[in-house]
Design a protein around this motif. Sequence first.
Motif, PDB file in Angstrom:
ATOM      1  N   VAL A 298       0.848  -1.193   0.000  1.00 11.54           N
ATOM      2  CA  VAL A 298       0.000   0.000   0.000  1.00 11.54           C
ATOM      3  C   VAL A 298       0.883   1.241   0.000  1.00 11.54           C
ATOM      4  N   VAL A 299       0.265   2.366  -0.397  1.00  9.11           N
ATOM      5  CA  VAL A 299       0.915   3.664  -0.264  1.00  9.11           C
ATOM      6  C   VAL A 299       0.006   4.500   0.622  1.00  9.11           C
ATOM      7  N   ALA A 300       0.594   5.180   1.615  1.00  8.16           N
ATOM      8  CA  ALA A 300      -0.203   5.960   2.556  1.00  8.16           C
ATOM      9  C   ALA A 300       0.215   7.424   2.530  1.00  8.16           C
ATOM     10  N   ASP A 301      -0.769   8.297   2.439  1.00  7.55           N
ATOM     11  CA  ASP A 301      -0.547   9.740   2.564  1.00  7.55           C
ATOM     12  C   ASP A 301      -0.711  10.045   4.046  1.00  7.55           C
ATOM     13  N   ILE A 302       0.396  10.461   4.698  1.00  9.02           N
ATOM     14  CA  ILE A 302       0.387  10.535   6.158  1.00  9.02           C
ATOM     15  C   ILE A 302      -0.560  11.631   6.663  1.00  9.02           C
ATOM     16  N   ALA A 303      -0.471  12.838   6.102  1.00 10.71           N
ATOM     17  CA  ALA A 303      -1.289  13.935   6.604  1.00 10.71           C
ATOM     18  C   ALA A 303      -2.780  13.659   6.408  1.00 10.71           C
ATOM     19  N   ARG A 304      -3.126  13.113   5.249  1.00 17.53           N
ATOM     20  CA  ARG A 304      -4.544  12.873   4.969  1.00 17.53           C
ATOM     21  C   ARG A 304      -5.016  11.518   5.464  1.00 17.53           C
TER      22      ARG A 304
END
Lengths: 348, 325
Positions: A298-304
């Motif tokens: 997976v790829v995660a956008d930390i802030a969102r």
Amino acid sequence: MAIIEGPDSLLRERGVSQQVDAFVIGCQFSRNGQTFAAALGDGTVQFYHPADRSWQSLNVHKGAVLSLAQDVTPDGFITGGDDGQLARMAPGAQTQSIAGFGRKWVEHVASWAGAKSLPLIACAVGKSIHLYAADGTLLKTMEHPSTVTGIAIDSKGKRVAASHYNGASIWFTATKTTTAKTLEWKGSHTGIAIHPAFEAIVTTMQENALHGWRQPDGQHMRMSGYPAKTESHGFTASGRWLATAGADAIVLWPFFGGGPMGKAPTELAGGDGIIAKRVACHPLHDVVAAGFADGLVVVADIARERILPVAGPGRGAVSALCWSPNGNHLGFGTEEGFVACVDFSKKP
Amino acid sequence: MADLSTETKLIPVTVLTGYLGAGKTTLLNRILSENHGKRYAVIINEFGELGVDNDLVVDSDEEVFEMNNGCICCTVRGDLIRIINGLMKRRDKFDGIIVETTGLANPAPVAQTFFVDEDVKAKTRLDAIVTVVDAKHLLARLDDSPEAADQIAFADVIVLNKLDLVTADELAIVEARIRSINRFATINHATRADVPVDKLLGLAAFDLNRVLAEVPDFLDEDNHTHDEHLNSISLSVEAPLDAEKFNAWISGLLATKGQDLLRTKGILAYKNENRRFAFQAVHMIADGDYVAPWKAGDKRVSRIVFIGRDLNRPQLRRGFESCVA
């Protein structure tokens, strides 16, 4: 399960892959981003060139490849093997041996190249780290009290740090000094990462925990509570977050606002009980990729706090994961020999 | 000790110990040169006695690491954890791993590594600890070095080597001395380390099911021939045990006496449980799991074996008996 179409759609629509018959021990993009390399337990390195979507296989080591890093050149790679060889290679060029160490394993390799300092190649063999110039000339050898379990070079190429039993050592690359600055903490340290602004050094430990030393004051930071060993950790490009594997989520420790001490980590992509094996921080943004023990990537956008599935489970535990230097491609590999490269760039 | 299907996939590891000059390297080379059609990865000490002829040899520097888990005698071999993880990257290339230790090594850290490290546990199983002893010099070694006795105490298999150098009477004395320390190990006689490979490898000696089944009925006969501090005893109870009572007793015992208890192994019959519970420990590090069920007609006897220093038999027996449900 309802997620039959979902998790593999990126891999299917924007990825290339191949199945090989060996453990993928690591993967990396060249400095110019034009070649993706996956190093295997059968001693070969698989190259993939996104430009023409071609694969190439290269026999490098007699046993297993144990470590892979970018070379200091734009298109090359360096590897260490259990045949005792430190090798360098590039697409379309002869593989060269930089050094040989007999029956000793070359367990870790690293390199640094940039404008502010001379390029460096480092490898760990037993208790020693050997440092080489770009042409393969040995610059110096650094001895440690026990076997080196990880190498990291800081973002300026000025210091090299090593993890080992009872702590870590920091060496200045340019000086001739034979003593290191030692960071002590009892126990077996198994890997190391340096904060991009050199605000902290963090090691992984045998006891399912991480240990950090704030720089320059050496203040201890203990990050624990992991159900498994953390095999992979790294800072985001901004230095705001330390992403870690070893839990059933991506565990992110905040390195801002006084953290990580006294702060709870952020956990992303968790909840199903499967352990994260590899994490890779995006080279530009506060975005992290993670590979899990069931093969999920997976790829995660930390802030969102948003999660994008890249590949679904079922192809073996993820054992290699990396971004290209511009963040346009994500490469990964598994213990069961699945190798893939996914294109994240904007399509015209 | 998972179920049989995962057990068979685990790579067997044989640990070879023995005092300097006992014949370890001869035995190792014999194992490797024999035509058994199997390939072994061999981990040897880099300051070892002699060369070893094998295409998968790893030089190692024995690194004994303390664990920060609150257990004072818990040490593991850091180099083994690293090397075994490295070897797993080419796991299709060999059938088993042989670990040679130095003559002076205490076997506990090696054995504990297979209990403590999750990755090692997930991929390998300790098949047996094989100790090579020199029939001619063993008695002298036992008098001048504690490691020699520890290596015998830890052994699942003992190769009693260099028999051509002793008389029948001397052999009887040496064997009695070994038995006074460890009554449960299998003893193989040898002259030039000439023991068939099938008596050394692939034994699953750490599989308690088999070990305790193969041990002759050693119930309650306890002959101290020497005033050896190190000895071994076995206890059995015929009434079913209470799992919680056993856990409480053994945890307390290992916590207080673990330093003196080198090996503890047991097969237990719990009340209202059809499966056997297999328990083993090295010093304070314990592991236990349910294994195959009792067969119809089996006598459901709980047995436990202790190998250690200054064992207090009446106290241990009272403790074990207090676990009856």
